[in-house]
Scaffold this motif. Structure first.
Motif, mmCIF file in Angstrom:
data_model
loop_
_atom_site.group_PDB
_atom_site.id
_atom_site.type_symbol
_atom_site.label_atom_id
_atom_site.label_comp_id
_atom_site.label_asym_id
_atom_site.label_seq_id
_atom_site.Cartn_x
_atom_site.Cartn_y
_atom_site.Cartn_z
ATOM 1 N N ALA A 42 0.794 -1.219 0.000
ATOM 2 C CA ALA A 42 0.000 0.000 0.000
ATOM 3 C C ALA A 42 0.834 1.280 0.000
ATOM 4 C CB ALA A 42 -0.946 -0.015 1.192
ATOM 5 N N ALA A 43 1.964 1.268 -0.688
ATOM 6 C CA ALA A 43 2.802 2.474 -0.727
ATOM 7 C C ALA A 43 2.056 3.683 -1.273
ATOM 8 C CB ALA A 43 4.079 2.209 -1.521
ATOM 9 N N PRO A 44 1.201 3.538 -2.300
ATOM 10 C CA PRO A 44 0.472 4.722 -2.777
ATOM 11 C C PRO A 44 -0.431 5.346 -1.707
ATOM 12 C CG PRO A 44 0.467 3.030 -4.464
ATOM 13 C CD PRO A 44 1.013 2.400 -3.202
ATOM 14 N N SER A 45 -1.102 4.518 -0.913
ATOM 15 C CA SER A 45 -1.949 5.092 0.132
ATOM 16 C C SER A 45 -1.103 5.667 1.265
ATOM 17 C CB SER A 45 -2.947 4.064 0.673
ATOM 18 O OG SER A 45 -2.276 3.004 1.296
ATOM 19 N N LEU A 46 0.049 5.063 1.537
ATOM 20 C CA LEU A 46 0.959 5.617 2.534
ATOM 21 C C LEU A 46 1.507 6.964 2.062
ATOM 22 C CD1 LEU A 46 2.351 5.373 5.241
ATOM 23 C CD2 LEU A 46 4.115 3.972 4.141
ATOM 24 N N ALA A 47 1.720 7.102 0.758
ATOM 25 C CA ALA A 47 2.184 8.383 0.207
ATOM 26 C C ALA A 47 1.163 9.481 0.484
ATOM 27 C CB ALA A 47 2.442 8.249 -1.292
ATOM 28 N N VAL A 48 -0.107 9.166 0.332
ATOM 29 C CA VAL A 48 -1.162 10.141 0.630
ATOM 30 C C VAL A 48 -1.130 10.499 2.115
ATOM 31 C CG1 VAL A 48 -3.661 10.520 0.698
ATOM 32 C CG2 VAL A 48 -2.618 9.406 -1.289
ATOM 33 N N ALA A 49 -0.960 9.499 2.965
ATOM 34 C CA ALA A 49 -0.890 9.752 4.406
ATOM 35 C C ALA A 49 0.295 10.661 4.748
ATOM 36 C CB ALA A 49 -0.794 8.435 5.172
ATOM 37 N N VAL A 50 1.456 10.399 4.135
ATOM 38 C CA VAL A 50 2.640 11.224 4.383
ATOM 39 C C VAL A 50 2.378 12.670 3.966
ATOM 40 C CG1 VAL A 50 5.012 11.682 3.629
ATOM 41 C CG2 VAL A 50 4.350 9.379 4.316
ATOM 42 N N GLU A 51 1.778 12.858 2.814
ATOM 43 C CA GLU A 51 1.533 14.228 2.351
ATOM 44 C C GLU A 51 0.500 14.939 3.215
ATOM 45 O OE1 GLU A 51 1.059 14.114 -1.904
ATOM 46 O OE2 GLU A 51 3.204 13.725 -2.164
ATOM 47 N N LEU A 52 -0.518 14.220 3.692
ATOM 48 C CA LEU A 52 -1.500 14.831 4.594
ATOM 49 C C LEU A 52 -0.874 15.185 5.939
ATOM 50 C CD1 LEU A 52 -4.636 12.630 3.878
ATOM 51 C CD2 LEU A 52 -4.317 15.041 3.289
ATOM 52 N N VAL A 53 -0.136 14.259 6.515
ATOM 53 C CA VAL A 53 0.537 14.524 7.791
ATOM 54 C C VAL A 53 1.598 15.606 7.601
ATOM 55 C CG1 VAL A 53 2.031 13.519 9.577
ATOM 56 C CG2 VAL A 53 0.062 12.235 8.732
ATOM 57 N N GLY A 54 2.289 15.568 6.462
ATOM 58 C CA GLY A 54 3.329 16.557 6.177
ATOM 59 C C GLY A 54 2.822 17.989 6.152
ATOM 60 N N ARG A 55 1.568 18.178 5.775
ATOM 61 C CA ARG A 55 0.995 19.537 5.774
ATOM 62 C C ARG A 55 1.026 20.161 7.164
ATOM 63 N NH1 ARG A 55 -4.543 18.444 2.394
ATOM 64 N NH2 ARG A 55 -3.549 17.717 0.486
ATOM 65 N N GLU A 56 0.980 19.309 8.178
ATOM 66 C CA GLU A 56 0.948 19.792 9.558
ATOM 67 C C GLU A 56 2.280 20.380 10.008
ATOM 68 O OE1 GLU A 56 -0.773 16.914 12.306
ATOM 69 O OE2 GLU A 56 -1.789 15.966 10.609
ATOM 70 N N ILE A 57 3.357 20.093 9.286
ATOM 71 C CA ILE A 57 4.672 20.563 9.750
ATOM 72 C C ILE A 57 5.278 21.635 8.848
ATOM 73 C CG2 ILE A 57 5.125 18.423 10.984
ATOM 74 C CD1 ILE A 57 7.062 17.654 8.712
ATOM 75 N N ILE A 58 4.570 22.051 7.814
ATOM 76 C CA ILE A 58 5.067 23.133 6.960
ATOM 77 C C ILE A 58 5.275 24.377 7.830
ATOM 78 C CG2 ILE A 58 4.562 24.634 4.976
ATOM 79 C CD1 ILE A 58 5.082 21.693 4.217
ATOM 80 N N GLY A 59 6.421 25.007 7.677
ATOM 81 C CA GLY A 59 6.750 26.204 8.445
ATOM 82 C C GLY A 59 7.451 25.935 9.767
ATOM 83 N N GLN A 60 7.565 24.664 10.151
ATOM 84 C CA GLN A 60 8.235 24.310 11.410
ATOM 85 C C GLN A 60 9.747 24.209 11.204
ATOM 86 O OE1 GLN A 60 6.557 24.098 14.303
ATOM 87 N NE2 GLN A 60 4.675 24.524 13.175
ATOM 88 N N ASP A 61 10.481 24.329 12.298
ATOM 89 C CA ASP A 61 11.932 24.134 12.276
ATOM 90 C C ASP A 61 12.193 22.628 12.247
ATOM 91 O OD1 ASP A 61 14.663 23.812 12.817
ATOM 92 O OD2 ASP A 61 14.698 25.408 14.320
ATOM 93 N N PRO A 62 12.792 22.096 11.164
ATOM 94 C CA PRO A 62 12.970 20.648 11.045
ATOM 95 C C PRO A 62 13.949 20.052 12.051
ATOM 96 C CG PRO A 62 14.187 21.765 9.323
ATOM 97 C CD PRO A 62 13.375 22.811 10.029
ATOM 98 N N ARG A 63 14.721 20.891 12.715
ATOM 99 C CA ARG A 63 15.694 20.387 13.690
ATOM 100 C C ARG A 63 15.055 20.062 15.031
ATOM 101 N NH1 ARG A 63 19.260 25.505 12.362
ATOM 102 N NH2 ARG A 63 17.134 26.263 12.599
ATOM 103 N N ARG A 64 13.787 20.441 15.222
ATOM 104 C CA ARG A 64 13.060 20.162 16.471
ATOM 105 C C ARG A 64 12.305 18.836 16.326
ATOM 106 N NH1 ARG A 64 9.627 24.874 18.573
ATOM 107 N NH2 ARG A 64 9.757 23.570 20.423
ATOM 108 N N ILE A 65 13.057 17.785 16.120
ATOM 109 C CA ILE A 65 12.493 16.486 15.751
ATOM 110 C C ILE A 65 11.547 15.940 16.808
ATOM 111 C CG2 ILE A 65 13.053 14.097 15.160
ATOM 112 C CD1 ILE A 65 15.734 15.255 14.004
#
Length: 116
Positions: A42-65
């Motif tokens: 299910a990599a295609p559906s996981l890709a959608v999940a990553v992009e949806l979850v990824g929207r939540e971190i736009i603008g954040q400092d990536p070093r604050r893991i």
């Protein structure tokens, strides 16, 4: 440094039941971090999940893991397998960004953290 984009790339692993997913996180200063996710069929559906979850971190400092991981974990339905897989793939890409920003390989960064 801020996260500018999160992209997911599902790939055929060459086997009927094995698909892979690569995650690319780009920062506003040009550092690119790569992560990997896995879901046998299910990599295609996981890709959608990553992009949806990824929207939540736009603008954040990536070093604050750790902070980002906690925000992602508690902002959604905890324990949902696809969300956990998406967070894990994003986490790997964030470690890549942090290591690149410090000028060290990821394994050295993790060794230093383990010793502290």
């Amino acid at each position: 440094m801020k996260i500018q984009s999160v992209e997911a790339f599902p790939c055929d692993g060459g086997f009927a039941t094995r698909n892979w997913l690569f995650v690319k996180i780009t920062t506003d200063n040009g550092i690119v971090g790569w992560g990997e996710g896995h879901d046998w069929q299910a990599a295609p559906s996981l890709a959608v999940a990553v992009e949806l979850v990824g929207r939540e971190i736009i603008g954040q400092d990536p070093r604050r893991i750790e902070w980002i991981n906690q925000q992602l974990w508690y902002s959604g339905r905890c324990g949902v397998p696809e969300r956990m897989k998406a967070i894990a793939a994003i986490d790997i890409a964030l470690w890549d960004i942090k290591a690149k920003s410090l000028g060290v390989p990821v394994y050295e960064l993790l060794e230093l953290l383990q010793k502290s």
